[in-house]
Scaffold this motif. Sequence first.
Motif, mmCIF file in Angstrom:
data_model
loop_
_atom_site.group_PDB
_atom_site.id
_atom_site.type_symbol
_atom_site.label_atom_id
_atom_site.label_comp_id
_atom_site.label_asym_id
_atom_site.label_seq_id
_atom_site.Cartn_x
_atom_site.Cartn_y
_atom_site.Cartn_z
ATOM 1 N N ASN B 36 0.838 -1.201 0.000
ATOM 2 C CA ASN B 36 0.000 0.000 0.000
ATOM 3 C C ASN B 36 0.871 1.248 0.000
ATOM 4 O O ASN B 36 1.865 1.319 0.706
ATOM 5 C CB ASN B 36 -0.903 0.043 1.246
ATOM 6 N N GLY B 37 0.472 2.201 -0.817
ATOM 7 C CA GLY B 37 1.197 3.470 -0.843
ATOM 8 C C GLY B 37 2.491 3.414 -1.625
ATOM 9 O O GLY B 37 3.289 4.347 -1.568
ATOM 10 N N ALA B 38 2.704 2.340 -2.390
ATOM 11 C CA ALA B 38 3.958 2.200 -3.136
ATOM 12 C C ALA B 38 4.030 3.192 -4.300
ATOM 13 O O ALA B 38 5.107 3.585 -4.722
ATOM 14 C CB ALA B 38 4.096 0.784 -3.650
ATOM 15 N N GLY B 39 2.858 3.573 -4.813
ATOM 16 C CA GLY B 39 2.848 4.501 -5.945
ATOM 17 C C GLY B 39 2.295 3.871 -7.222
ATOM 18 O O GLY B 39 2.433 4.435 -8.308
ATOM 19 N N LYS B 40 1.639 2.744 -7.101
ATOM 20 C CA LYS B 40 1.092 2.060 -8.277
ATOM 21 C C LYS B 40 -0.011 2.898 -8.930
ATOM 22 O O LYS B 40 0.013 3.163 -10.127
ATOM 23 C CB LYS B 40 0.523 0.687 -7.878
ATOM 24 N N THR B 41 -0.985 3.274 -8.113
ATOM 25 C CA THR B 41 -2.104 4.059 -8.640
ATOM 26 C C THR B 41 -1.614 5.384 -9.201
ATOM 27 O O THR B 41 -2.049 5.817 -10.275
ATOM 28 C CB THR B 41 -3.151 4.293 -7.536
ATOM 29 N N THR B 42 -0.706 6.023 -8.493
ATOM 30 C CA THR B 42 -0.146 7.297 -8.954
ATOM 31 C C THR B 42 0.451 7.146 -10.355
ATOM 32 O O THR B 42 0.164 7.945 -11.257
ATOM 33 C CB THR B 42 0.930 7.774 -7.971
ATOM 34 N N THR B 43 1.251 6.106 -10.550
ATOM 35 C CA THR B 43 1.882 5.891 -11.852
ATOM 36 C C THR B 43 0.830 5.684 -12.930
ATOM 37 O O THR B 43 0.904 6.262 -14.021
ATOM 38 C CB THR B 43 2.805 4.662 -11.791
ATOM 39 N N PRO B 80 -9.920 2.302 -13.257
ATOM 40 C CA PRO B 80 -9.388 2.928 -12.044
ATOM 41 C C PRO B 80 -9.566 2.012 -10.835
ATOM 42 O O PRO B 80 -10.392 1.102 -10.858
ATOM 43 C CB PRO B 80 -10.235 4.192 -11.884
ATOM 44 N N GLU B 81 -8.785 2.280 -9.822
ATOM 45 C CA GLU B 81 -8.765 1.441 -8.618
ATOM 46 C C GLU B 81 -10.156 1.257 -8.011
ATOM 47 O O GLU B 81 -10.527 0.173 -7.598
ATOM 48 C CB GLU B 81 -7.837 2.109 -7.608
ATOM 49 N N THR B 82 -10.931 2.358 -7.968
ATOM 50 C CA THR B 82 -12.229 2.306 -7.297
ATOM 51 C C THR B 82 -13.349 1.901 -8.244
ATOM 52 O O THR B 82 -14.512 1.859 -7.842
ATOM 53 C CB THR B 82 -12.576 3.687 -6.724
ATOM 54 N N THR B 186 -1.270 -5.139 -8.646
ATOM 55 C CA THR B 186 -1.848 -6.123 -7.751
ATOM 56 C C THR B 186 -1.032 -6.221 -6.472
ATOM 57 O O THR B 186 0.128 -5.830 -6.424
ATOM 58 C CB THR B 186 -1.927 -7.507 -8.435
ATOM 59 N N HIS B 187 -1.684 -6.688 -5.416
ATOM 60 C CA HIS B 187 -0.951 -7.041 -4.196
ATOM 61 C C HIS B 187 -0.728 -8.543 -4.157
ATOM 62 O O HIS B 187 0.017 -9.044 -3.354
ATOM 63 C CB HIS B 187 -1.760 -6.705 -2.945
ATOM 64 N N ILE B 188 -1.487 -9.230 -5.014
ATOM 65 C CA ILE B 188 -1.496 -10.681 -4.933
ATOM 66 C C ILE B 188 -0.360 -11.229 -5.780
ATOM 67 O O ILE B 188 -0.350 -11.085 -6.995
ATOM 68 C CB ILE B 188 -2.835 -11.258 -5.430
HETATM 69 N N1 LIG Z 1 -4.458 12.625 -4.091
HETATM 70 C C1 LIG Z 1 -3.375 12.486 -3.300
HETATM 71 N N2 LIG Z 1 -2.942 13.520 -2.561
HETATM 72 C C2 LIG Z 1 -1.860 13.394 -1.783
HETATM 73 N N3 LIG Z 1 -1.116 12.282 -1.666
HETATM 74 C C3 LIG Z 1 -1.494 11.205 -2.365
HETATM 75 C C4 LIG Z 1 -2.646 11.252 -3.218
HETATM 76 N N4 LIG Z 1 -2.776 10.051 -3.808
HETATM 77 C C5 LIG Z 1 -1.769 9.288 -3.327
HETATM 78 N N5 LIG Z 1 -0.990 9.965 -2.470
HETATM 79 C C6 LIG Z 1 0.209 9.450 -1.790
HETATM 80 O O1 LIG Z 1 1.099 8.925 -2.760
HETATM 81 C C7 LIG Z 1 1.660 7.704 -2.312
HETATM 82 C C8 LIG Z 1 1.384 6.615 -3.332
HETATM 83 O O2 LIG Z 1 -0.009 6.362 -3.381
HETATM 84 P P1 LIG Z 1 -0.679 5.382 -4.427
HETATM 85 O O3 LIG Z 1 -2.137 5.549 -4.316
HETATM 86 O O4 LIG Z 1 -0.064 5.596 -5.746
HETATM 87 O O5 LIG Z 1 -0.252 3.973 -3.864
HETATM 88 P P2 LIG Z 1 -0.658 2.509 -4.349
HETATM 89 O O6 LIG Z 1 0.588 1.801 -4.683
HETATM 90 O O7 LIG Z 1 -1.688 2.578 -5.398
HETATM 91 O O8 LIG Z 1 -1.273 1.902 -3.016
HETATM 92 P P3 LIG Z 1 -2.471 0.849 -2.816
HETATM 93 O O9 LIG Z 1 -1.869 -0.490 -2.923
HETATM 94 O O10 LIG Z 1 -2.925 1.127 -1.426
HETATM 95 O O11 LIG Z 1 -3.508 1.144 -3.826
HETATM 96 C C9 LIG Z 1 1.089 7.443 -0.930
HETATM 97 O O12 LIG Z 1 2.047 7.852 0.010
HETATM 98 C C10 LIG Z 1 -0.119 8.319 -0.863
HETATM 99 O O13 LIG Z 1 -0.328 8.788 0.449
#
Ligand SMILES: Nc1ncnc2c1ncn2[C@@H]1O[C@H](COP(=O)(O)OP(=O)(O)OP(=O)(O)O)[C@@H](O)[C@H]1O
Lengths: 249, 308
Positions: B36-43, B80-82, B186-188
């Motif tokens: 969680n929070g690795a940055g997958k969704t962000t990328t 998207p994730e959601t 994925t986490h799996i």
């Molecule tokens: N809209 C936002 N505003 C501020 N910080 C954010 C936002 N979205 C994500 N972050 C931060 O960026 C980092 C990466 O988040 P991200 O959602 O990319 O993780 P993830 O790998 O998708 O995690 P998960 O497995 O929980 O989905 C986290 O530290 C998170 O707190």
Amino acid sequence: MRNIWTIARREYRHYFISPIAYIVALAVLLIVGIYFVIVLYYVSNQALMYGATAPDISIVIGPMATIFLFATPALTMRLLADEQRMGTLELMLTAPIRDGELVIGKWLGAFLFTLTIIAITLVYPIVLNKLTSPGIDQGIMIASYIAIILLVALYLALGTAMSSFFSNQFAAFFATLAVLLIFWWLISLPTYIIPSGVFHDLFVYLDLNGRFGSMTRGVIALSDVVYPISLTVLGLLLSTVAVEMRRWR
Amino acid sequence: MIRVDGLTKDYGTRRAIENLTFEARQGEVVGFLGPNGAGKTTTMRILTGYMPPTYGSAKVAGFDIVSESLEVRRRVGYLPETAPLYADMTVYEYLKFMADLRHLPNAEDMIDDALEMVGMEERAEGYVGALSKGMRQRIGLAQALLHKPEVLILDEPTIGLDPAQVVEVRKIIREIGKERTVLLSTHILSEAQALCDRVLIINKGHIVVEDSPENLQARLVGAERSILRVKGDADELAPKIAEIEGVQNVKAQPDGSVEFQFAPGMDVRPQVARAVIKAGYDLLELRPVGMSLEEIFLELTRDNTKEK
Ligand SMILES: Nc1ncnc2c1ncn2[C@@H]1O[C@H](COP(=O)(O)OP(=O)(O)OP(=O)(O)O)[C@@H](O)[C@H]1O
Ligand SMILES: [Mg+2]
């Protein structure tokens, strides 16, 4: 263009399944209707006793302008705020459409719905036309309806902008109401304390209420049209910028 | 095709991803694996044009994600994730709306195809708001597949699905991955192992490892491991096994078995078996166990945190 239309159509349809939209439409039609009936009744009584001039279209347009001040924010409050809250904004912002198309589409949907409500209010002038002799002044009626349409267009555009600033609908509602009250009412107040000069003229220019008043008397100046359209464009631009800014956060 | 070059994203002062560089070629399924929070969704959000990167650049389907964002978005299918959907529309209306935004000429057929792929044809007339979580996920996937995109970006595509559907969806992804480019998160770990040609392990915004699932496993396992099960007391047996030459890391497990490792290519299992018999135990089981991706993953992400 096509994308704008696709989005507008979805929004327009949404109003027909939304309780708030029905309440708004009903409120507008009822309030205008009740006012209409009471004034007609009063005037006909007066006429019987003292003789009086027949009421004109202003008895329909006047209350409409006031009620739309409260009704349009209720129609626009969810437009972009709700997309934000439900996460569907991510869907829209990754679809192959421009941010401006999204915003204009949303506004257009709300505008078309409001036009639908306004179209229904046309029954009142038709009734009035039948009841009075020689009937109502057509020119004034058309000018009045143009005025109200320009007014709601800009109300809705400012509401769309507010809706894109907030992810909470109610915040968007009250912010819109505040902005509309400023343009409709507050902005004319400085003209009383500044009797003349450039600033006096500026506030006179910006006062929506005054312009609306002269238009509903049948006098349409170019600036009466340019000013509300500029505000509409400004609202849509602000909204587009707000959506764009969301991407950069 | 996805080509990512030095991608960095800051949310205010928090750096979500830093200097990511990787590639996903056509006909390849690439898995994004991370806690969680690795940055997958962000990328993924950056690659789909949802938001621009702070630094760096990327090309998707041959177009720049910032300067040619619309071209990219036309060619990408994104879940998207959601899995956000419009609850007030029917499934069909929703997909038609998305199809219209993409100017699909034969929308009806494409919607039918997409619904069939995710096994949701019979719910086409139902309201999206009345669907279960897993069904929404499937409709979200149908939306991503609708226009048969060149590049498919799926953020945790199998989350919330029942086991039968997981199998079904993985089959779809593998099928699509043969000709197109798929990037999924994925986490799996078993999912990454089962689906992906290449796995990127990402932690705290950095790519820790990038390799095929098989190589990853081989690369990390410095020694081979076996499990030994006997009738009798494993705790007493363990020291005897440890005496055998070449055997390392002998551990008596709580379940009564004994686990040990030996250097690759130096199979000591015959010696172990003989030792067991000589010591008077009955041998029940002696089998090799690979290091699971789970363990590799934990190991890697742990090392990464230590570095900091
Ligand atoms: N809209 C936002 N505003 C501020 N910080 C954010 C936002 N979205 C994500 N972050 C931060 O960026 C980092 C990466 O988040 P991200 O959602 O990319 O993780 P993830 O790998 O998708 O995690 P998960 O497995 O929980 O989905 C986290 O530290 C998170 O707190
Ligand atoms: Mg995520």
